[in-house]
Design an enzyme around this catalytic site. Structure first.
Site, PDB file in Angstrom:
ATOM      1  N   MET A   1       0.852  -1.176   0.000  1.00 19.63           N
ATOM      2  CA  MET A   1       0.000   0.000   0.000  1.00 19.63           C
ATOM      3  C   MET A   1       0.896   1.238   0.000  1.00 19.63           C
ATOM      4  SD  MET A   1      -3.104  -1.213   0.063  1.00 19.63           S
ATOM      5  CE  MET A   1      -4.135   0.169   0.584  1.00 19.63           C
TER       6      MET A   1
ATOM      7  N   GLY B   1      -5.068  -4.043   0.524  1.00 19.56           N
ATOM      8  CA  GLY B   1      -5.143  -3.610   1.928  1.00 19.56           C
ATOM      9  C   GLY B   1      -6.059  -2.418   2.146  1.00 19.56           C
ATOM     10  N   CYS B   2      -6.270  -2.080   3.429  1.00 22.06           N
ATOM     11  CA  CYS B   2      -7.110  -0.924   3.761  1.00 22.06           C
ATOM     12  C   CYS B   2      -6.283   0.341   3.924  1.00 22.06           C
ATOM     13  CB  CYS B   2      -7.865  -1.162   5.071  1.00 22.06           C
ATOM     14  SG  CYS B   2      -9.359  -2.119   4.857  1.00 22.06           S
ATOM     15  N   VAL B   3      -5.083   0.197   4.476  1.00 23.11           N
ATOM     16  CA  VAL B   3      -4.263   1.384   4.760  1.00 23.11           C
ATOM     17  C   VAL B   3      -2.874   1.205   4.154  1.00 23.11           C
ATOM     18  CG1 VAL B   3      -3.244   2.845   6.534  1.00 23.11           C
ATOM     19  CG2 VAL B   3      -5.467   1.795   6.912  1.00 23.11           C
TER      20      VAL B   3
END
Lengths: 170, 104
Positions: free
Chosen positions: B64, B102-104
């Site tokens: 990310m 991913g989220c972050v």
């Protein structure tokens, strides 16, 4: 034949405005995570910090947000069908213990702590605003906040700047 | 899944156009992929692309933005300048690695 992803560069006029109203460690992440994701999608993103949410951008507090499960019946030991007793959360020192545990779980996911996260969002072009009423109520000035906060604005200002955008209250 | 030709190489891509096998990637293809989305590759772009490919090979997942910044050493601001609007997706597309999950 070409086959190119549609990154929507020309068509994106989407705007999202988050209202961050809480200052407990568990409640500051929703707006930060979603704002960061929105910025990564090329969306114009604003966060309006109000009431306890001001702690997220206040120099004195932003690196020391706390977590308690007092009043939160959804707190379970990981993987267990148990509730942490509410009375236990009120014991001296328990907030510090719970905060430390939550910080570790967040770090294990490779998610940054609050100050780094806010900086990331600012670097990605996110707009940060502080709520005038809250600032006045808490006796703060712009100097108490990180310089990435663009301005202290009124509720009316926020309603104006969020025109045409989606508003998410957290 | 669609099979397309990139810089003279036949490769499989997913429904959005991301390469499904990163080992079939080469630098000529990166130039063509970048041109497809209006990016001309400079040394700064190559630094990011090389990091993305090395990290993907080691970690098994596409990094990310935070990781590209902290581990790869390219600041977030610069990533948004190099790959405007959607940096994580655009750099993955050019580097021939999967879309980040991913989220972050």
């Amino acid at each position: 034949m070409t086959f190119v992803p549609d990154f929507g560069d020309d068509s994106s006029d989407r705007k999202i405005c988050f209202i961050a109203s809480k200052g407990t460690l568990d409640m500051v992440y929703p707006s930060l995570v979603m704002a960061n994701a929105a910025l990564g999608e090329g969306i114009e993103t604003h966060i309006f910090f109000t009431f306890w949410g001001l702690d997220i951008v206040t120099k004195k507090h932003m690196d020391n947000l706390q977590f308690t499960w007092l009043g939160n019946t959804a707190m379970h030991p990981q993987g267990k069908k148990l509730h942490m007793p509410q009375g236990m959360a009120g014991l001296p020192g328990m907030t510090a213990v719970a905060t430390k545990m939550m910080k570790k779980q967040i770090a294990d996911l490779d998610v940054p702590e609050v100050p780094e996260f806010v900086q990331m969002i600012a670097d990605a072009g996110g707009h940060l605003w502080a709520c005038k009423m809250s600032v006045d109520m808490m006796g703060l000035t712009k100097d108490d906040m990180i310089p990435e906060v663009e301005d202290i604005i009124s509720a009316t200002d926020f309603i104006e700047l969020s025109d045409g955008g989606q508003i998410v209250f957290t | 899944m669609p099979v397309i030709t990139i810089a003279g190489n036949e490769v499989t891509v997913d429904d959005e156009g991301f390469m499904t096998d990163s080992t079939k990637w080469n630098e000529d293809m990166a130039k063509e992929l970048a041109a497809n989305i209006g990016i001309e590759l400079t040394d700064a772009h190559w630094q990011v692309i090389k990091f993305l490919r090395e990290d993907y090979a080691q970690q098994g997942e596409t990094p990310m933005l935070r990781r590209v910044s902290n581990v790869g050493g390219v600041p977030t601001k610069e990533l948004f300048q190099l790959f405007p609007k959607k940096p994580a997706k655009k750099m993955a597309y050019i580097a021939g690695v999967p879309k980040p999950q991913g989220c972050v």
